[in-house]
Structure formats: C-alpha cells, structure tokens
Design a protein around this motif. Structure first.
Motif: not given
Length: 357
Positions: A66-80, A82-89
């Motif tokens: 969760n942490a890796v996917v969340f942080t990667y998503g945040w790095a790429e697109g901010g808080r939104n 991060a949320r989308q990256a977690l949903t995709n994962f």
C-alpha cells in the motif's frame, strides 16, 4: 544536543511554512495479506482530506505494498494520483485472484465469513505448506504479486521523484534476525516483496547477498524511522492485526492465527513501551534538554470486524471482499478524522498504556 536543536529548528520551519489549518502526520501501516484492503480504504479517505498532509510512511508486508503504490501515485499525481494508484493496484489483485485456485467455496460465500476455510484448494494448500517448504513446493519461486507490483509502480520514477512523502519499508534479515529498513530512493520490486515475504509461502528474497523474510517479525510496522527522519510528531498507526481477542482459540487454525497476531504485534508493543517511557519522563519534567522527543500516537482500526475474520481470509482476493474491507477502512478513517482532527499536533488520541502495555 546539536541534533536536537536542529530538529526543533526544522520543525519550527516546517510549521511556519504549513498553511493554516493543514495538519501533517506520519503513517505506520501493518501487514496482513488481503486484509490490507482495509488500509487501502484508510489511505483513500486520508488522501481525500486536503487538510491532511503526509510526512512519512513506515510500512510492512501488505502495508508496504500500500505504501509503495500510494507514494508512487502521490509523486506522479498528488493526492488524487495516490488514490487512483491504490484503486488500480487492488483491482489488479482482484483480477489476479480470479486465476488462483484459492477461491471461496459456495459454503464460504453463503456463510458470508469471507474465508477460504472450506475451499478444497485452500485445505490442500494449507496441508502442503505445513509439510513442505516453498523451496520444495514452489521451486521456480513464482510470486503473482511481482507482476501486480511491476504493473502498478514505475520504481525508477519512484526513486527519482521529488516527492514530499518519505517512505520506509521493513524486512527481517533471515540470518541475523535484525530488522532492515529500505528507504524510498532504494526501493524496488524485490525490496517491496522482501517486506512481504511470508516464509511458509515464498522463498526468502535475496538482496545484495542477504536473505529477507516478512518485516512483520521485527517491525509491524517499525516506528523508529519516523522518529529519526520525519518532522511531524504525530504517528497514526493503521492496525490490521487485532491486539485483543475475547474468544479463546481452540481449533488448530485459530491457534495458529492467534500466534501469528501476537508475534506480529510484539515488535510494535516493544516500541510503544519505549515511547511510553519517554513520554512519562517528559511529562514528569525529568528531561532537561531537547534530546528526547515527544510523540503523539493515534490509531485507526476495526477490531470488531477483524476479529470476525480468520487467517484463511488473508488469502482471499475476491473483489467483493476487498472492496468490503476498503469501505470499512474509509468509514473508520472518517470517524477518526471527525473525532480527532483538532487534537492532531496537540495530544495522543489513544491511551498508550491501556492500549499497548
């Protein structure tokens, strides 16, 4: 002393630069297989709240995923992002589970316990894993999580990103028994999988000549990376493994499940004892310098719900079950925010001695 003064100066600088009303927290994410979907829901709700900023995340096992996917998503697109990256994962986890023989039986589905306890494939797999090691029943070291991770995270981009979220993953060194913490700029698929390597299911992950198992044995999650490397004094622990159970385990599976819960919570309990001791010294005025740091501890959990779930459900990747846990996580995070947002940065919202000691 100089280090303490530097931390105080850094903290004051961060507070001065923080917009009014914005609260900065650290997150500590436990592991627990498919139960990590609960953490998905918590993270989704926290990222949705623009009053919350994440300073650092320390995580283990499913929490590490969760942490890796969340942080990667945040790095790429901010808080939104991060949320989308977690949903995709987690959607990929659900899709991968469709190809697994570990499916809930019709009785599991009808009973609504989200378990695999009556699944013939699970019963066979459980027996095999007790008699043979992963080096014997899985000689080619197949791990479906690897493909899901690689599809979900560009690790090179994660390492190089100018991301405000600090990231720490814990793994257990098999030979030394010591905890190993991997930081964001060195994290890759192997290091993430090392943090989630259950020794009864997967071969130890070899990294630079050292073998690693699941970080939960020595840090579930480790709090010290947040203490030493982050400015925020608030640590929100997202619990997956119940600390307390009223029912005495009687079946072999229940006994094994409770043993795992106790062992995976033990490292956290030790760290909380040290934090409690330091807090008491500060409160009693026995600290005459800034060498010791006061932390505010918070917790988000769903013990009543998790107590209903057995160890078999940790391998249940059914999409309906995953989204069920996500929704519980979102609700628990929302409840915690509503009740405690104004207390962040001022006081702990859990009684450390009662909860952990």
């Amino acid at each position: 002393m100089d280090g303490a003064r530097n931390h105080v100066a850094e903290k004051e600088s961060v507070q001065a630069a923080t917009p009014l009303g914005l609260k900065t927290i650290n997150l500590a994410l436990q592991g627990g297989g498919a139960h990590g979907a609960f953490t998905w829901g918590v993270l989704d709700r926290l990222a949705e709240d623009e009053r919350i900023m994440i300073d650092g995340i320390s995580a283990t096992s499913a929490g590490a995923m969760n942490a890796v996917v969340f942080t990667y998503g945040w790095a790429e697109g901010g808080r939104n992002g991060a949320r989308q990256a977690l949903t995709n994962f987690w959607r990929r986890i659900g899709h991968a589970a469709l190809a697994s023989p570990l499916q809930p039986s019709w009785f599991d589905r009808v009973s609504g316990n989200h378990s695999l306890q009556f699944s013939p494939a699970f019963v066979a797999f459980d027996l095999i894993s007790r008699l043979f090691s992963p080096y014997e029943f899985n000689p080619f070291n197949q791990n479906p999580l690897r493909d899901v991770l690689i599809q979900s995270v560009d690790f090179e981009a994660l390492n190089k990103a100018d991301c405000p979220v600090k990231l720490f993953l814990s793994a257990t060194n098999v030979r030394t028994g010591k905890v190993k913490v991997f930081e964001r700029r060195e994290i890759c698929a192997d290091r993430t999988l090392a943090s989630a390597c259950l020794p009864f299911l997967f071969q130890a992950v070899e990294i630079e000549g050292e073998a690693y198992w699941d970080g939960g044995y020595m840090g579930n999650p480790a709090l010290f990376p947040l203490i030493y490397n982050c400015e925020s004094d608030d640590v929100v622990i997202v619990h997956i493994n119940p600390l307390h159970r009223d029912k005495l385990p009687r079946t072999a599976m229940e006994v094994m499940n409770r043993i795992n819960e106790i062992s995976f919570n033990s490292s956290l309990m030790r760290e909380m004892r040290a934090i409690s001791f330091v807090t008491r010294l500060i409160d009693e005025g026995k600290v005459i310098s800034n060498d010791l740091r006061r932390l505010y501890i918070h917790g988000i959990s769903a013990e009543d719900e998790m107590n209903k779930l057995g160890v078999a459900s940790k391998l249940n990747g059914d999409w309906g079950f995953l989204t069920h846990l996500r929704d519980i996580g979102r609700t628990c995070a929302d409840t915690w925010l509503t009740a405690n947002f104004d207390r962040i940065g001022r006081e702990s919202t859990v009684d450390i001695r009662q909860q952990y000691l």
